[in-house]
Write a protein that holds these residues in place. Structure first.
Motif, PDB file in Angstrom:
ATOM      1  N   UNK A  88      31.932  15.767  48.313  1.00  0.00           N
ATOM      2  CA  UNK A  88      32.104  15.145  46.997  1.00  0.00           C
ATOM      3  C   UNK A  88      30.994  14.131  46.702  1.00  0.00           C
ATOM      4  N   UNK A  89      30.699  13.209  47.614  1.00  0.00           N
ATOM      5  CA  UNK A  89      29.604  12.274  47.333  1.00  0.00           C
ATOM      6  C   UNK A  89      28.231  12.960  47.241  1.00  0.00           C
ATOM      7  N   UNK A  90      28.016  13.993  48.042  1.00  0.00           N
ATOM      8  CA  UNK A  90      26.730  14.683  48.000  1.00  0.00           C
ATOM      9  C   UNK A  90      26.559  15.459  46.697  1.00  0.00           C
ATOM     10  N   UNK A  91      27.624  16.068  46.223  1.00  0.00           N
ATOM     11  CA  UNK A  91      27.567  16.768  44.936  1.00  0.00           C
ATOM     12  C   UNK A  91      27.313  15.755  43.818  1.00  0.00           C
ATOM     13  N   UNK A  92      27.953  14.601  43.906  1.00  0.00           N
ATOM     14  CA  UNK A  92      27.721  13.542  42.911  1.00  0.00           C
ATOM     15  C   UNK A  92      26.270  13.059  42.953  1.00  0.00           C
ATOM     16  N   UNK A  93      25.632  13.175  44.118  1.00  0.00           N
ATOM     17  CA  UNK A  93      24.238  12.762  44.274  1.00  0.00           C
ATOM     18  C   UNK A  93      23.254  13.852  43.852  1.00  0.00           C
ATOM     19  N   UNK A  94      23.770  15.012  43.418  1.00  0.00           N
ATOM     20  CA  UNK A  94      22.901  16.060  42.894  1.00  0.00           C
ATOM     21  C   UNK A  94      22.676  17.257  43.787  1.00  0.00           C
ATOM     22  N   UNK A  95      23.333  17.305  44.933  1.00  0.00           N
ATOM     23  CA  UNK A  95      23.209  18.466  45.812  1.00  0.00           C
ATOM     24  C   UNK A  95      24.237  19.513  45.410  1.00  0.00           C
ATOM     25  N   UNK A  96      23.918  20.785  45.630  1.00  0.00           N
ATOM     26  CA  UNK A  96      24.854  21.860  45.290  1.00  0.00           C
ATOM     27  C   UNK A  96      25.737  22.191  46.495  1.00  0.00           C
ATOM     28  N   UNK A  97      26.836  22.849  46.201  1.00  0.00           N
ATOM     29  CA  UNK A  97      27.744  23.267  47.272  1.00  0.00           C
ATOM     30  C   UNK A  97      27.018  24.213  48.227  1.00  0.00           C
TER      31      UNK A  97
ATOM     32  N   UNK B 237      18.703  17.676  51.914  1.00  0.00           N
ATOM     33  CA  UNK B 237      20.156  17.848  52.012  1.00  0.00           C
ATOM     34  C   UNK B 237      20.641  17.474  53.405  1.00  0.00           C
ATOM     35  N   UNK B 238      19.918  17.918  54.425  1.00  0.00           N
ATOM     36  CA  UNK B 238      20.282  17.610  55.802  1.00  0.00           C
ATOM     37  C   UNK B 238      20.265  16.098  56.040  1.00  0.00           C
ATOM     38  N   UNK B 239      19.247  15.432  55.554  1.00  0.00           N
ATOM     39  CA  UNK B 239      19.141  13.981  55.709  1.00  0.00           C
ATOM     40  C   UNK B 239      20.308  13.278  55.021  1.00  0.00           C
ATOM     41  N   UNK B 240      20.611  13.690  53.793  1.00  0.00           N
ATOM     42  CA  UNK B 240      21.719  13.077  53.056  1.00  0.00           C
ATOM     43  C   UNK B 240      23.051  13.332  53.744  1.00  0.00           C
ATOM     44  N   UNK B 241      23.243  14.541  54.265  1.00  0.00           N
ATOM     45  CA  UNK B 241      24.506  14.872  54.935  1.00  0.00           C
ATOM     46  C   UNK B 241      24.655  14.068  56.222  1.00  0.00           C
TER      47      UNK B 241
ATOM     48  N   UNK C  31      23.461  23.571  55.204  1.00  0.00           N
ATOM     49  CA  UNK C  31      23.208  22.559  56.235  1.00  0.00           C
ATOM     50  C   UNK C  31      24.364  22.508  57.236  1.00  0.00           C
ATOM     51  N   UNK C  32      25.599  22.609  56.742  1.00  0.00           N
ATOM     52  CA  UNK C  32      26.746  22.616  57.658  1.00  0.00           C
ATOM     53  C   UNK C  32      26.654  23.779  58.636  1.00  0.00           C
ATOM     54  N   UNK C  33      26.274  24.965  58.149  1.00  0.00           N
ATOM     55  CA  UNK C  33      26.123  26.117  59.040  1.00  0.00           C
ATOM     56  C   UNK C  33      25.004  25.889  60.055  1.00  0.00           C
ATOM     57  N   UNK C  34      23.909  25.250  59.635  1.00  0.00           N
ATOM     58  CA  UNK C  34      22.812  24.959  60.558  1.00  0.00           C
ATOM     59  C   UNK C  34      23.252  23.972  61.634  1.00  0.00           C
ATOM     60  N   UNK C  35      24.010  22.943  61.238  1.00  0.00           N
ATOM     61  CA  UNK C  35      24.522  21.979  62.219  1.00  0.00           C
ATOM     62  C   UNK C  35      25.500  22.647  63.188  1.00  0.00           C
ATOM     63  N   UNK C  36      26.258  23.605  62.677  1.00  0.00           N
ATOM     64  CA  UNK C  36      27.178  24.338  63.549  1.00  0.00           C
ATOM     65  C   UNK C  36      26.387  25.214  64.519  1.00  0.00           C
ATOM     66  N   UNK C  37      25.341  25.858  64.024  1.00  0.00           N
ATOM     67  CA  UNK C  37      24.514  26.694  64.886  1.00  0.00           C
ATOM     68  C   UNK C  37      23.848  25.860  65.983  1.00  0.00           C
ATOM     69  N   UNK C  38      23.492  24.614  65.653  1.00  0.00           N
ATOM     70  CA  UNK C  38      22.882  23.702  66.630  1.00  0.00           C
ATOM     71  C   UNK C  38      23.919  23.028  67.532  1.00  0.00           C
ATOM     72  N   UNK C  39      25.177  23.405  67.352  1.00  0.00           N
ATOM     73  CA  UNK C  39      26.296  22.906  68.158  1.00  0.00           C
ATOM     74  C   UNK C  39      26.472  21.384  68.050  1.00  0.00           C
ATOM     75  N   UNK C  40      26.211  20.862  66.850  1.00  0.00           N
ATOM     76  CA  UNK C  40      26.452  19.455  66.566  1.00  0.00           C
ATOM     77  C   UNK C  40      27.850  19.287  65.982  1.00  0.00           C
ATOM     78  N   UNK C  41      28.262  20.276  65.186  1.00  0.00           N
ATOM     79  CA  UNK C  41      29.612  20.293  64.608  1.00  0.00           C
ATOM     80  C   UNK C  41      30.195  21.683  64.799  1.00  0.00           C
TER      81      UNK C  41
END
Length: 75
Positions: free
Chosen positions: A33-42, A7-11, A48-58
């Motif tokens: 939307x594209x990631x859900x279409x690719x088979x990833x869940x919300x 999921x992280x790689x796709x995001x 992954x978004x929370x992990x990227x935020x914790x790593x101070x990337x976003x």
């Protein structure tokens, strides 16, 4: 490869496709939307978004947006 890593790689690939740069604001739907279409869940995407935020990337912003705090490495 773990599902989180997949999921992280796709995001990150999606962010790179959107040409995400430092200080750029991005609509989360443009990622989700594209990631859900690719088979990833919300839940997988949000984890992954929370992990990227914790790593101070976003940082997540109101209105389903995120702000890039750092540029992503290409490749």
């Amino acid at each position: 490869m773990s599902r989180f890593t997949e999921t992280e790689t796709a995001l990150i690939e999606r962010l790179l496709a959107l040409k995400a740069l430092q200080d750029m604001s991005i609509n989360v739907f443009d990622i989700g939307v594209p990631l859900i279409a690719a088979g990833f869940t919300q839940d997988e995407i949000v984890e992954v978004l929370y992990a990227l935020e914790q790593d101070k990337i976003i940082t997540l912003l109101p209105g389903n947006r995120l702000l890039m705090l750092k540029e992503l490495p290409e490749g």
